[in-house]
Design a protein around this motif. Structure first.
Motif, PDB file in Angstrom:
ATOM      1  N   UNK A  52       0.849  -1.287  -0.070  1.00 42.38           N
ATOM      2  CA  UNK A  52       0.002   0.020   0.044  1.00 42.38           C
ATOM      3  C   UNK A  52       0.859   1.256   0.008  1.00 42.38           C
ATOM      4  N   UNK A  53       0.373   2.298  -0.743  1.00 36.29           N
ATOM      5  CA  UNK A  53       1.253   3.289  -1.014  1.00 36.29           C
ATOM      6  C   UNK A  53       0.302   4.731  -1.000  1.00 36.29           C
ATOM      7  N   UNK A  54       0.210   5.592  -0.012  1.00 38.79           N
ATOM      8  CA  UNK A  54      -0.594   6.707   0.016  1.00 38.79           C
ATOM      9  C   UNK A  54      -1.978   6.159  -0.070  1.00 38.79           C
ATOM     10  N   UNK A  55      -2.384   5.116   0.524  1.00 34.89           N
ATOM     11  CA  UNK A  55      -3.736   4.625   0.583  1.00 34.89           C
ATOM     12  C   UNK A  55      -4.137   4.052  -0.365  1.00 34.89           C
ATOM     13  N   UNK A  56      -3.402   3.657  -1.411  1.00 33.68           N
ATOM     14  CA  UNK A  56      -3.656   2.808  -2.874  1.00 33.68           C
ATOM     15  C   UNK A  56      -2.857   1.382  -2.651  1.00 33.68           C
ATOM     16  N   UNK A  57      -3.628   0.504  -3.133  1.00 36.62           N
ATOM     17  CA  UNK A  57      -2.881  -0.865  -3.171  1.00 36.62           C
ATOM     18  C   UNK A  57      -2.033  -0.748  -4.632  1.00 36.62           C
ATOM     19  N   UNK A  58      -0.933  -1.026  -4.421  1.00 36.17           N
ATOM     20  CA  UNK A  58       0.039  -0.917  -5.514  1.00 36.17           C
ATOM     21  C   UNK A  58       0.415  -2.508  -6.011  1.00 36.17           C
ATOM     22  N   UNK A  59       0.393  -3.378  -5.137  1.00 40.61           N
ATOM     23  CA  UNK A  59       0.882  -4.687  -5.470  1.00 40.61           C
ATOM     24  C   UNK A  59       0.473  -5.585  -4.519  1.00 40.61           C
ATOM     25  N   UNK A  60       0.625  -6.890  -4.758  1.00 42.98           N
ATOM     26  CA  UNK A  60       0.323  -7.873  -4.142  1.00 42.98           C
ATOM     27  C   UNK A  60       1.194  -9.491  -4.203  1.00 42.98           C
ATOM     28  N   UNK A  61       1.199 -10.149  -3.159  1.00 39.65           N
ATOM     29  CA  UNK A  61       1.876 -11.396  -3.507  1.00 39.65           C
ATOM     30  C   UNK A  61       0.854 -12.464  -2.657  1.00 39.65           C
ATOM     31  N   UNK A  62       0.435 -13.592  -3.249  1.00 37.25           N
ATOM     32  CA  UNK A  62      -0.305 -14.598  -3.036  1.00 37.25           C
ATOM     33  C   UNK A  62       0.603 -15.939  -3.009  1.00 37.25           C
ATOM     34  N   UNK A  63       0.388 -16.591  -1.740  1.00 39.47           N
ATOM     35  CA  UNK A  63       1.155 -17.874  -1.449  1.00 39.47           C
ATOM     36  C   UNK A  63       0.022 -19.057  -1.150  1.00 39.47           C
ATOM     37  N   UNK A  64       0.408 -20.106  -1.744  1.00 39.52           N
ATOM     38  CA  UNK A  64      -0.614 -21.152  -1.372  1.00 39.52           C
ATOM     39  C   UNK A  64       0.246 -22.230  -0.579  1.00 39.52           C
ATOM     40  N   UNK A  65      -0.371 -23.062   0.577  1.00 43.36           N
ATOM     41  CA  UNK A  65       0.389 -23.811   1.357  1.00 43.36           C
ATOM     42  C   UNK A  65       0.534 -25.146   0.455  1.00 43.36           C
ATOM     43  N   UNK A  66       1.742 -25.941   0.591  1.00 44.42           N
ATOM     44  CA  UNK A  66       2.014 -27.070  -0.134  1.00 44.42           C
ATOM     45  C   UNK A  66       2.707 -27.831   1.079  1.00 44.42           C
ATOM     46  N   UNK A  67       3.038 -29.063   1.235  1.00 47.96           N
ATOM     47  CA  UNK A  67       3.705 -29.833   2.302  1.00 47.96           C
ATOM     48  C   UNK A  67       4.930 -30.717   1.380  1.00 47.96           C
ATOM     49  N   UNK A  68       6.042 -30.973   2.179  1.00 44.06           N
ATOM     50  CA  UNK A  68       6.983 -31.821   1.685  1.00 44.06           C
ATOM     51  C   UNK A  68       7.101 -33.056   2.598  1.00 44.06           C
ATOM     52  N   UNK A  69       6.691 -34.095   1.886  1.00 41.94           N
ATOM     53  CA  UNK A  69       6.893 -35.140   2.609  1.00 41.94           C
ATOM     54  C   UNK A  69       8.141 -35.731   3.175  1.00 41.94           C
ATOM     55  N   UNK A  70       9.245 -35.379   2.436  1.00 43.05           N
ATOM     56  CA  UNK A  70      10.478 -36.021   2.769  1.00 43.05           C
ATOM     57  C   UNK A  70      10.910 -35.005   3.865  1.00 43.05           C
ATOM     58  N   UNK A  71      10.734 -33.508   4.068  1.00 37.12           N
ATOM     59  CA  UNK A  71      11.078 -32.979   5.110  1.00 37.12           C
ATOM     60  C   UNK A  71      10.016 -33.056   6.246  1.00 37.12           C
ATOM     61  N   UNK A  72       8.806 -33.315   5.945  1.00 36.08           N
ATOM     62  CA  UNK A  72       7.678 -33.530   6.884  1.00 36.08           C
ATOM     63  C   UNK A  72       7.414 -32.216   7.429  1.00 36.08           C
ATOM     64  N   UNK A  73       7.331 -31.053   6.463  1.00 35.28           N
ATOM     65  CA  UNK A  73       7.048 -29.742   6.782  1.00 35.28           C
ATOM     66  C   UNK A  73       6.330 -29.155   5.744  1.00 35.28           C
ATOM     67  N   UNK A  74       5.645 -28.039   5.887  1.00 38.09           N
ATOM     68  CA  UNK A  74       5.006 -27.044   5.048  1.00 38.09           C
ATOM     69  C   UNK A  74       6.157 -26.389   4.067  1.00 38.09           C
ATOM     70  N   UNK A  75       5.408 -26.046   3.030  1.00 38.07           N
ATOM     71  CA  UNK A  75       6.182 -25.466   1.936  1.00 38.07           C
ATOM     72  C   UNK A  75       5.171 -24.353   1.451  1.00 38.07           C
ATOM     73  N   UNK A  76       5.411 -23.246   0.979  1.00 43.16           N
ATOM     74  CA  UNK A  76       4.721 -22.147   0.540  1.00 43.16           C
ATOM     75  C   UNK A  76       4.807 -21.964  -0.915  1.00 43.16           C
ATOM     76  N   UNK A  77       3.964 -21.820  -1.780  1.00 38.17           N
ATOM     77  CA  UNK A  77       4.051 -21.831  -3.109  1.00 38.17           C
ATOM     78  C   UNK A  77       3.777 -20.218  -3.409  1.00 38.17           C
ATOM     79  N   UNK A  78       4.942 -19.665  -3.758  1.00 45.18           N
ATOM     80  CA  UNK A  78       4.584 -18.361  -4.181  1.00 45.18           C
ATOM     81  C   UNK A  78       4.243 -18.171  -5.607  1.00 45.18           C
ATOM     82  N   UNK A  79       2.922 -18.064  -5.814  1.00 44.29           N
ATOM     83  CA  UNK A  79       2.105 -18.321  -6.976  1.00 44.29           C
ATOM     84  C   UNK A  79       1.937 -17.055  -7.895  1.00 44.29           C
ATOM     85  N   UNK A  80       1.735 -16.040  -6.931  1.00 42.14           N
ATOM     86  CA  UNK A  80       1.519 -14.912  -7.725  1.00 42.14           C
ATOM     87  C   UNK A  80       2.141 -13.641  -6.977  1.00 42.14           C
TER      88      UNK A  80
END
Length: 146
Positions: A52-80
């Motif tokens: 947000x800049x001067x009250x206006x949205x100027x960009x975004x990032x969207x992440x989706x949850x994934x999981x790594x079976x071998x690491x047994x932890x969550x991963x995040x997919x930076x999709x957008x």
């Protein structure tokens, strides 16, 4: 300022999301962008952060949850990741990525994955400058039904 998106952001966020889709050669469709983003926020299917800049949205990032079976932890997919053309080169993309990395750490994820086109010169400079490494040890395959 970088912050988590809320339902009150849907109007401006949908316009940015529409610009993002047009960048990827999709037809403009703000009503469905509003519906899609509202569902993601309400269902907590993804994490969306806005710049947000001067009250206006100027960009975004969207992440989706994934999981790594071998690491047994969550991963995040930076999709957008998108910043309006008028605000590029001002650090908003890096700030959005840093917020994504903070979220990954706070959720005890093992990392963030992303893909970008080989012809995306800006992204292919941006991501390494933010600590991402090109991983070329596997082949990436895709199956789609449309």
């Amino acid at each position: 300022m970088i912050r988590k998106a809320t339902l009150q952001d849907i109007g401006q966020l949908s316009e940015l999301f529409d610009q993002y889709r047009i960048f990827y050669h999709k037809d403009s469709d703000i009503p469905n962008a509003e519906k899609f983003l509202t569902e993601r926020i309400e269902n907590r299917d993804s994490e969306i952060f806005v710049a947000e800049h001067a009250g206006k949205l100027v960009g975004f990032v969207q992440l989706y949850p994934l999981f790594s079976s071998t690491r047994m932890k969550r991963y995040w997919l930076l999709n957008d990741l998108f910043v309006n053309e008028s605000y590029r080169g001002k650090g908003f993309s890096k700030a959005l990525i840093e917020k994504a990395k903070e979220m990954a750490i706070s959720t005890d994820a093992c990392g963030i994955l992303l893909e970008t086109g080989k012809s995306n010169d800006i992204g292919n400079k941006l991501y390494p400058s933010c600590g991402f490494e090109l991983y070329d040890k596997v082949n990436f395959y895709e199956w789609t039904n449309n």
